[in-house]
Design an enzyme around this catalytic site. Structure first.
Site, mmCIF file in Angstrom:
data_model
loop_
_atom_site.group_PDB
_atom_site.id
_atom_site.type_symbol
_atom_site.label_atom_id
_atom_site.label_comp_id
_atom_site.label_asym_id
_atom_site.label_seq_id
_atom_site.Cartn_x
_atom_site.Cartn_y
_atom_site.Cartn_z
ATOM 1 N N ARG A 70 0.635 -1.464 -0.234
ATOM 2 C CA ARG A 70 -0.060 0.099 -0.053
ATOM 3 C C ARG A 70 0.922 1.400 0.063
ATOM 4 N NH1 ARG A 70 -5.045 -0.226 4.091
ATOM 5 N NH2 ARG A 70 -3.270 -0.073 5.658
ATOM 6 N N ASP A 71 1.915 1.088 -0.111
ATOM 7 C CA ASP A 71 2.897 2.791 -0.370
ATOM 8 C C ASP A 71 3.975 2.425 -1.163
ATOM 9 O OD1 ASP A 71 3.386 5.101 0.230
ATOM 10 O OD2 ASP A 71 4.355 4.777 2.163
ATOM 11 N N ILE A 72 3.877 1.621 -2.390
ATOM 12 C CA ILE A 72 5.009 1.530 -3.125
ATOM 13 C C ILE A 72 5.361 2.918 -3.580
ATOM 14 C CG2 ILE A 72 5.998 0.464 -5.224
ATOM 15 C CD1 ILE A 72 5.639 -1.469 -3.104
ATOM 16 N N ASN A 76 10.792 3.994 -1.078
ATOM 17 C CA ASN A 76 10.795 2.594 -0.202
ATOM 18 C C ASN A 76 11.427 1.565 -0.869
ATOM 19 O OD1 ASN A 76 9.149 3.872 1.718
ATOM 20 N ND2 ASN A 76 7.258 3.484 0.956
#
Length: 192
Positions: A70-72, A76
């Protein structure tokens, strides 16, 4: 979630604990910087293709375990000193079978420049396609050197993810293979 994973391209957790009232996670140190820095330096199309493959493999591994990152985003994706990419920051990751109370309807989690439309809408039932969209947005940024959507505020950027058509990558980089552009456009489809 991350402590339960064992994959060569997912950051390793060494310890989890509490000191006083502060919780901590001790992770491996990656000295090779992140993809965000590499984007600033410029990434060739061939490098972008190579760099998109490993996070894609990591996501396949996560998705088989019913985990959604949910946070590519480029920040990251970190690198070992030898250039091997590692997926990190599982702060908003979610197991699909987890208690629905953990993600409330109307809550938006993720980075505005790479977030999927379904996350923006705060849909409770987010699945692997949200990660595919974000990886597509990351891939778009690598290949074109531009963010898929820009705006003066996070809300303006997210509105564009929902409503504006994506400028095809081969319109920005005319030498880009049509196939690469089509893959990115498919990954970033408005409808999952």
């Amino acid at each position: 979630i991350i402590a339960s994973l064992n994959h060569r391209n997912i950051i390793t957790i060494h310890d989890i604990g509490v000191i006083g009232e502060r919780h901590y996670i001790a992770m491996e140190f990656l000295e090779g910087g992140d993809l965000e820095m590499r984007n600033l330096e410029g990434v060739s199309v061939d490098e972008a293709l190579d760099l998109a493959e490993t996070p894609g493999d990591c996501l396949e591994f996560l998705h088989r375990k019913n985990i959604i990152h949910r946070d590519i985003k480029p920040a990251n994706i970190l690198f070992h000193s030898d250039g091997i990419p590692v997926l990190t920051d599982f702060g908003v990751a979610k197991q699909q079978e987890a208690d629905a109370k953990l993600t409330k309807d109307g809550t938006t989690l993720g980075s505005p420049y790479y977030i999927s439309p379904e996350q923006i809408r705060g849909e409770v039932k987010i699945d692997i396609r949200a990660d595919v969209y974000s990886l597509g947005a990351t891939f778009y940024h690598m290949v074109t050197g531009k963010l898929p959507f820009e705006g003066s505020t996070p809300a303006a950027v997210m509105h564009k993810h929902l409503t504006e058509p994506l400028i095809p990558p081969d319109h920005i980089v005319p030498t880009l293979s049509t196939g690469v552009g089509e893959v990115i456009e498919a990954m970033m489809a408005k409808k999952p």
